[in-house]
Design a protein around this motif. Structure first.
Motif, PDB file in Angstrom:
ATOM      1  N   GLY A  78      -3.672   5.831   8.263  1.00 37.41           N
ATOM      2  CA  GLY A  78      -2.561   5.844   8.881  1.00 37.41           C
ATOM      3  C   GLY A  78      -1.615   4.646   9.300  1.00 37.41           C
ATOM      4  N   THR A  79      -1.965   3.747   8.327  1.00 37.94           N
ATOM      5  CA  THR A  79      -1.427   2.341   8.785  1.00 37.94           C
ATOM      6  C   THR A  79      -0.193   2.028   8.015  1.00 37.94           C
ATOM      7  OG1 THR A  79      -3.520   1.385   7.657  1.00 37.94           O
ATOM      8  CG2 THR A  79      -3.257   1.481  10.085  1.00 37.94           C
ATOM      9  N   HIS A  80       0.167   2.778   6.815  1.00 36.17           N
ATOM     10  CA  HIS A  80       1.322   2.622   6.022  1.00 36.17           C
ATOM     11  C   HIS A  80       2.520   2.168   6.955  1.00 36.17           C
ATOM     12  CE1 HIS A  80      -0.488   4.860   2.199  1.00 36.17           C
ATOM     13  NE2 HIS A  80      -1.007   3.688   2.509  1.00 36.17           N
ATOM     14  N   THR A  81       3.058   2.849   7.618  1.00 38.41           N
ATOM     15  CA  THR A  81       4.142   2.766   8.379  1.00 38.41           C
ATOM     16  C   THR A  81       4.048   1.734   9.611  1.00 38.41           C
ATOM     17  OG1 THR A  81       3.620   4.501   9.899  1.00 38.41           O
ATOM     18  CG2 THR A  81       4.960   5.121   8.211  1.00 38.41           C
ATOM     19  N   PHE A  82       2.912   1.428  10.200  1.00 34.47           N
ATOM     20  CA  PHE A  82       2.665   0.246  10.940  1.00 34.47           C
ATOM     21  C   PHE A  82       2.764  -1.135  10.141  1.00 34.47           C
ATOM     22  CE2 PHE A  82       0.410   1.733  14.825  1.00 34.47           C
ATOM     23  CZ  PHE A  82       0.599   3.101  14.742  1.00 34.47           C
ATOM     24  N   LEU A  83       1.944  -0.921   9.025  1.00 37.00           N
ATOM     25  CA  LEU A  83       2.126  -2.242   8.151  1.00 37.00           C
ATOM     26  C   LEU A  83       3.611  -2.620   7.702  1.00 37.00           C
ATOM     27  CD1 LEU A  83       0.238  -4.310   7.030  1.00 37.00           C
ATOM     28  CD2 LEU A  83       0.261  -2.964   4.957  1.00 37.00           C
ATOM     29  N   ARG A  84       4.583  -1.536   7.494  1.00 41.49           N
ATOM     30  CA  ARG A  84       5.727  -1.814   7.223  1.00 41.49           C
ATOM     31  C   ARG A  84       6.708  -2.497   7.988  1.00 41.49           C
ATOM     32  NH1 ARG A  84       8.761   3.771   7.714  1.00 41.49           N
ATOM     33  NH2 ARG A  84       8.511   3.051   9.864  1.00 41.49           N
ATOM     34  N   ASP A  85       6.286  -2.074   9.280  1.00 38.49           N
ATOM     35  CA  ASP A  85       7.020  -2.533  10.796  1.00 38.49           C
ATOM     36  C   ASP A  85       6.486  -3.968  10.745  1.00 38.49           C
ATOM     37  OD1 ASP A  85       8.336  -0.247  10.859  1.00 38.49           O
ATOM     38  OD2 ASP A  85       7.296   0.435  12.740  1.00 38.49           O
ATOM     39  N   ALA A  86       5.148  -4.138  10.707  1.00 33.31           N
ATOM     40  CA  ALA A  86       4.614  -5.458  10.964  1.00 33.31           C
ATOM     41  C   ALA A  86       4.997  -6.598   9.888  1.00 33.31           C
ATOM     42  CB  ALA A  86       3.173  -5.585  10.793  1.00 33.31           C
ATOM     43  N   LEU A  87       5.469  -6.165   8.697  1.00 32.78           N
ATOM     44  CA  LEU A  87       5.662  -7.227   7.518  1.00 32.78           C
ATOM     45  C   LEU A  87       7.271  -7.159   7.518  1.00 32.78           C
ATOM     46  CD1 LEU A  87       2.950  -6.299   4.833  1.00 32.78           C
ATOM     47  CD2 LEU A  87       3.061  -8.045   6.596  1.00 32.78           C
ATOM     48  N   LYS A  88       8.000  -6.669   8.449  1.00 27.37           N
ATOM     49  CA  LYS A  88       9.439  -6.656   8.222  1.00 27.37           C
ATOM     50  C   LYS A  88       9.895  -7.994   8.225  1.00 27.37           C
ATOM     51  CE  LYS A  88      11.374  -3.087   9.823  1.00 27.37           C
ATOM     52  NZ  LYS A  88      11.740  -2.173  10.657  1.00 27.37           N
ATOM     53  N   GLY A  89      10.735  -8.294   7.328  1.00 25.67           N
ATOM     54  CA  GLY A  89      11.420  -9.763   7.278  1.00 25.67           C
ATOM     55  C   GLY A  89      10.732 -10.802   6.529  1.00 25.67           C
ATOM     56  N   ILE A  90       9.330 -10.570   5.974  1.00 28.88           N
ATOM     57  CA  ILE A  90       8.719 -11.442   5.229  1.00 28.88           C
ATOM     58  C   ILE A  90       8.889 -10.980   3.870  1.00 28.88           C
ATOM     59  CG2 ILE A  90       6.238 -11.999   4.370  1.00 28.88           C
ATOM     60  CD1 ILE A  90       5.211 -11.385   7.426  1.00 28.88           C
ATOM     61  N   PRO A  91       9.388 -12.038   2.939  1.00 22.03           N
ATOM     62  CA  PRO A  91       9.526 -11.754   1.650  1.00 22.03           C
ATOM     63  C   PRO A  91       8.529 -11.132   0.647  1.00 22.03           C
ATOM     64  CG  PRO A  91      10.262 -13.978   2.147  1.00 22.03           C
ATOM     65  CD  PRO A  91       9.516 -13.547   3.296  1.00 22.03           C
ATOM     66  N   ASP A 120       4.738   7.949  -4.493  1.00 25.01           N
ATOM     67  CA  ASP A 120       5.851   7.664  -4.139  1.00 25.01           C
ATOM     68  C   ASP A 120       6.188   7.732  -2.483  1.00 25.01           C
ATOM     69  OD1 ASP A 120       6.686   7.846  -6.485  1.00 25.01           O
ATOM     70  OD2 ASP A 120       7.339   9.898  -6.632  1.00 25.01           O
ATOM     71  N   ARG A 121       5.144   8.584  -1.887  1.00 27.10           N
ATOM     72  CA  ARG A 121       5.219   8.520  -0.456  1.00 27.10           C
ATOM     73  C   ARG A 121       4.542   7.253  -0.024  1.00 27.10           C
ATOM     74  NH1 ARG A 121       0.696   9.911   2.581  1.00 27.10           N
ATOM     75  NH2 ARG A 121      -0.222  11.337   0.762  1.00 27.10           N
ATOM     76  N   PHE A 122       3.634   6.798  -0.351  1.00 27.34           N
ATOM     77  CA  PHE A 122       3.130   5.366  -0.013  1.00 27.34           C
ATOM     78  C   PHE A 122       4.182   4.462  -0.084  1.00 27.34           C
ATOM     79  CE2 PHE A 122      -1.620   5.856  -1.427  1.00 27.34           C
ATOM     80  CZ  PHE A 122      -1.667   7.176  -0.753  1.00 27.34           C
ATOM     81  N   ARG A 123       4.896   4.394  -1.164  1.00 30.80           N
ATOM     82  CA  ARG A 123       6.147   3.363  -1.254  1.00 30.80           C
ATOM     83  C   ARG A 123       6.954   3.444  -0.232  1.00 30.80           C
ATOM     84  NH1 ARG A 123       8.364   3.036  -6.568  1.00 30.80           N
ATOM     85  NH2 ARG A 123       7.944   5.312  -6.918  1.00 30.80           N
ATOM     86  N   GLN A 124       7.400   4.711   0.032  1.00 33.58           N
ATOM     87  CA  GLN A 124       8.214   5.059   1.112  1.00 33.58           C
ATOM     88  C   GLN A 124       7.606   4.784   2.536  1.00 33.58           C
ATOM     89  OE1 GLN A 124       9.180   9.241   1.510  1.00 33.58           O
ATOM     90  NE2 GLN A 124      11.389   8.762   2.397  1.00 33.58           N
ATOM     91  N   GLU A 125       6.581   5.281   2.957  1.00 33.95           N
ATOM     92  CA  GLU A 125       6.090   4.637   4.206  1.00 33.95           C
ATOM     93  C   GLU A 125       6.058   3.327   4.343  1.00 33.95           C
ATOM     94  OE1 GLU A 125       3.244   8.773   4.363  1.00 33.95           O
ATOM     95  OE2 GLU A 125       2.312   7.055   3.698  1.00 33.95           O
ATOM     96  N   ILE A 126       5.453   2.390   3.241  1.00 35.45           N
ATOM     97  CA  ILE A 126       5.124   1.004   3.603  1.00 35.45           C
ATOM     98  C   ILE A 126       6.581   0.258   3.207  1.00 35.45           C
ATOM     99  CG2 ILE A 126       3.919  -0.878   2.403  1.00 35.45           C
ATOM    100  CD1 ILE A 126       1.958   0.912   1.499  1.00 35.45           C
ATOM    101  N   GLY A 127       7.440   1.016   2.644  1.00 32.49           N
ATOM    102  CA  GLY A 127       8.827   0.434   2.574  1.00 32.49           C
ATOM    103  C   GLY A 127       8.789  -0.915   1.569  1.00 32.49           C
ATOM    104  N   THR A 128       8.383  -0.370   0.425  1.00 29.55           N
ATOM    105  CA  THR A 128       8.138  -1.372  -0.786  1.00 29.55           C
ATOM    106  C   THR A 128       8.499  -0.734  -2.165  1.00 29.55           C
ATOM    107  OG1 THR A 128       6.785  -2.892  -1.853  1.00 29.55           O
ATOM    108  CG2 THR A 128       5.868  -1.004  -1.028  1.00 29.55           C
TER     109      THR A 128
END
Length: 279
Positions: A78-91, A120-128
């Protein structure tokens, strides 16, 4: 198995806990130490989600600021969206993300059977746009390659389309691990290894030898359960396990499910000392 000289030439000693290492023949380069995000993970929850997003973001940013660039996640955690927010702004090119597909009948609200839809869902959740490494999560059967053929084929197609960079397995039994060793499809292997054997698939020396053979064949080997899934309670036990894993030369890198910034600091400090002693 390679002799010591050949092994040393193929896999030069790591000199820093945050050194960028290559995972087998995948071309993926990540920090020697990575962070896992699924401590006690089940039903899209884990200790990492239970700490709350604000604390999780602080933890991940501390890891990155400390030189850690390898982040392990999974649908089960359940950490996909958490990781997306944590890595925001990092290239994106500065980090490596590994996730895992849970195919079991229990563990998620719904059974995942379509790997393409999952990706497809993973990439959307992680934002990559892509995920570096995607693994079949918790393979146990020695016939997983046959049993999970539709997912195996879908992950290979995704790699060819550059949706993922590599695929493999996270094994939870010795027969499954041996099947992964024999399969050329496995490019990345997540394997349980520590000095005493808790939360592992066999005796430490037996598993270490198997993983060395995997590395020699060009597979990227990522260690996990280095601290026995939290069972090693003293700094001395944790350091003993780190020393064992490093001495075995059986992994390219490893992940630890750090839950506090000070745990990251302790482990990196231990590793700096251990690696410096090895010259």
């Amino acid at each position: 198995m390679l002799d010591n000289a050949a092994e040393s030439q193929q896999n030069p000693p790591v000199r820093s806990p945050t050194e960028q290492v290559t995972l087998g023949k995948t071309g993926i380069k990540a920090s020697f130490v990575g962070i896992g995000t699924g401590m006690r993970g089940w039903m899209r929850q884990s200790n990492h989600t239970r700490m709350g997003k604000e604390a999780f973001v602080r933890l991940i940013r501390h890891a990155y600021d400390s030189g850690i660039t390898f982040f392990d996640t999974a649908d089960l955690y359940g950490t996909h969206t958490f990781l997306r927010d944590a890595l925001k702004g990092i290239p994106r090119e500065k980090i490596v993300i590994q996730s895992k597909i849970w195919f079991g009948a229990m563990g998620l609200p719904e059974r995942v059977t379509d790997a393409k839809q999952a990706l497809d869902r993973f990439r959307q959740e992680i934002g990559t746009d892509y995920i570096d490494s995607v693994l079949l999560h918790c393979t146990i059967s020695p016939t997983w390659l046959i049993d999970l053929r539709p997912m195996v084929d879908a992950l290979e197609e995704a790699r060819e389309k550059k949706i993922i960079r590599a695929h493999g397995t996270s094994c939870h039994s010795l027969p499954a691990l041996k099947a992964s060793q024999a399969s050329p499809w496995v490019q990345v292997q997540l394997a349980r290894i520590n000095h005493r054997g808790p939360a592992m698939d066999g005796r430490p020396e037996e598993i270490a030898e198997l993983l060395r053979q995997m590395r020699a064949s060009g597979k990227g080997v990522v260690g996990m359960k280095i601290f026995g899934e939290g069972r090693f309670l003293t700094p001395q036990e944790r350091e003993e396990s780190l020393r064992f894993v490093i001495a075995q030369r059986c992994v390219d890198n490893f992940i630890i499910g750090f839950e506090k910034p000070e745990q990251i600091d302790e482990t990196l400090g231990m590793l700096k000392r251990i690696l410096s002693e090895r010259g």
